[in-house]
Design an enzyme around this catalytic site. Structure first.
Site, PDB file in Angstrom:
ATOM      1  N   LYS A  60     -55.657   0.300  66.640  1.00 47.49           N
ATOM      2  CA  LYS A  60     -55.127   1.004  65.778  1.00 47.49           C
ATOM      3  C   LYS A  60     -55.840   1.998  64.524  1.00 47.49           C
ATOM      4  CE  LYS A  60     -54.988  -2.395  62.153  1.00 47.49           C
ATOM      5  NZ  LYS A  60     -54.168  -2.997  60.925  1.00 47.49           N
ATOM      6  N   SER A 102     -44.856   3.772  65.727  1.00 48.59           N
ATOM      7  CA  SER A 102     -45.215   4.136  64.446  1.00 48.59           C
ATOM      8  C   SER A 102     -44.497   5.258  63.689  1.00 48.59           C
ATOM      9  CB  SER A 102     -46.572   4.099  64.459  1.00 48.59           C
ATOM     10  OG  SER A 102     -47.284   5.036  63.508  1.00 48.59           O
ATOM     11  N   TYR A 120     -54.755   7.687  68.912  1.00 46.24           N
ATOM     12  CA  TYR A 120     -53.889   6.529  68.572  1.00 46.24           C
ATOM     13  C   TYR A 120     -52.444   7.102  68.532  1.00 46.24           C
ATOM     14  CZ  TYR A 120     -51.654   3.364  65.839  1.00 46.24           C
ATOM     15  OH  TYR A 120     -50.498   2.509  65.604  1.00 46.24           O
ATOM     16  N   LYS A 173     -48.916   6.161  70.922  1.00 52.45           N
ATOM     17  CA  LYS A 173     -47.890   5.313  70.660  1.00 52.45           C
ATOM     18  C   LYS A 173     -46.703   6.394  71.236  1.00 52.45           C
ATOM     19  CE  LYS A 173     -49.013   1.777  68.466  1.00 52.45           C
ATOM     20  NZ  LYS A 173     -48.884   0.631  69.002  1.00 52.45           N
ATOM     21  N   PHE A 183     -57.895  11.143  48.921  1.00 53.10           N
ATOM     22  CA  PHE A 183     -58.139  12.169  49.849  1.00 53.10           C
ATOM     23  C   PHE A 183     -57.147  13.592  49.619  1.00 53.10           C
ATOM     24  CE2 PHE A 183     -59.405   8.684  52.983  1.00 53.10           C
ATOM     25  CZ  PHE A 183     -60.711   8.846  52.414  1.00 53.10           C
TER      26      PHE A 183
END
Ligand code: NAD
Ligand code: WQD
Length: 340
Positions: A86, A126, A151, A155, A220
């Site tokens: 993940k 997700s 990733y 999904k 960030f």
């Protein structure tokens, strides 16, 4: 129901086991321990109490022979499939490993399941499948978007694969749960998130700053189009998320065919909102400095969770203060995670 829980030793899986037993279900765990520690399962059993032991098989879901043995040893009503890699950044560096583990793992799992007479699965998807979302708040009607990393692609692709399988064989009942940002920990402080190395996600980074493992948080970007310029997300307490899986079993039980649900709170908090909430809830100062934006990040992502409430009777009960309190309770009681 008796549930096969893949990835059950991990963060969300371990919390879900507790909620399953609380609701009167039983479970068998399959996990290759690639990103977890079996200590989590010992503590889950302690928290459930009553001398319960949850059968655990250290098996990789890509291992067809061993997985088949497990499926033949028990009779399963459904599978909750958490097993997967993940880490977004790692997936950019190791795309093959992510596609192979997540996609091949799921393909082997569902094939073994159907060959052994179990066609009910809840899949950990997700909010990342929405990409930079076309609408806020995000309903399940929102079109899927472009995922900026392997990733997220796994999904999104796995959702398509599972939907195609259900279309071709309506005996399958498949629930795709799109999680927003799970944080927090069990209120006991005994189980929680135990990231290896430097945390990628915001909350474990904050708790590691709080416990003195890292000097400060890097935020960030503060030039997003949000109320304070920092990224906005829908943080959800992992116990609420875990309960969402128990509710999703009702959909399986009522032969839902294919069903998709957002699991979020419907509230958006910025990075600085979360830092302030953590400071307030725990009376700790979190030093931070503003850094450049992280590649692939979006400004705002939060759910409209009304469909899960309407159809499953599920609603997130914990607020951000409890998420911060429980995340810290876990970290301060387990500064080295499960290792100590
Ligand atoms: P986690 O890493 O704590 O748990 C995943 C578990 O799967 C680990 O115990 C790992 O050892 C196991 N695993 C990995 N590959 C395996 C394989 N091939 N065979 C058997 N076991 C394997 O992660 P988590 O946060 O608990 O996430 C659970 C699921 O939810 C994952 O599929 C993840 O992608 C998804 N998800 C997580 C988040 C999040 O922010 N935590 C958000 C959305 C979706
Ligand atoms: C949240 C916010 C960051 C770390 C990721 C995956 C997603 C899903 C959940 C699995 C963002 C900021 C973060 C830090 C920061 N996982 N941030 N400093 O990126 O929303 O979602 O986890 O499916 O797929 O992409 O979560 O916790 O990494 O970031 O400022 O050290 O915190 O920029 O705005 P994200 P996150």
């Amino acid at each position: 129901m008796n549930i096969l829980v893949t990835g059950g030793a991990g963060f969300i899986g371990s919390h879900t086991l507790i909620e399953l037993y609380k609701a009167g279900h039983t479970a068998v765990v399959v996990d290759n321990l690639a990103n977890s520690n079996p200590e989590s399962l010992k503590r889950v059993a302690e928290l459930i109490g009553g001398g319960v032991t949850i059968p655990f098989h250290e098996v990789d879901v890509r291992d067809r022979a061993k997985l088949t043995q497990v499926l033949q040893q028990y009779q399963f009503d459904a599978c909750i499939h958490f097993a997967g890699l993940k880490a977004v950044g790692e997936s950019v560096a190791k795309p093959w490993e992510y596609y192979e583990n997540n996609i091949n793992g799921t393909l082997v799992l569902v094939d073994c399941m159907r060959q052994n007479g179990c066609k009910n699965i809840i899949f950990s998807s997700s909010a990342t499948v929405y990409g930079d979302p076309a609408m806020i708040p995000i309903t399940e009607q929102c079109p899927k978007g472009h995922c900026t990393n392997p990733y997220g692609q796994t999904k999104s692709m796995l959702e398509e694969i599972l939907m195609d399988m259900q279309k071709a064989d309506p005996e399958w009942n498949i629930v795709l749960l799109r999680y927003f940002n799970p944080i927090g920990a069990h209120p006991s402080g005994r189980i929680g998130e135990d990231p290896k190395g430097i945390p990628n996600n915001l909350m474990p980074y904050i708790t590691q700053v709080a416990v003195g493992k890292r000097p400060e948080l890097g935020v960030f970007g503060n030039d997003y189009d949000t109320h304070d310029g920092t990224g906005v997300r829908d943080y959800i307490h992992v116990v609420d998320l875990a309960r969402g899986h128990v509710k999703a079993l009702q959909a399986i039980g009522s032969q839902c065919g294919l069903a998709i649900y957002n699991l979020g709170t419907g509230h958006g908090y910025s990075v600085l909102d979360l830092v302030k909430a953590f400071e307030r809830a725990n009376n700790i100062t979190i030093p931070y400095s503003i850094k450049a934006r992280r590649a692939g990040d979006i400004a705002t992502c939060y759910s409209d969770p009304a469909k899960a409430e309407r159809e499953l009777g599920w609603v997130a009960e914990y607020g951000v203060d409890e998420m911060c309190r429980d995340a810290w309770n876990w970290q301060k009681n387990n500064p080295e995670g499960y290792a100590k």
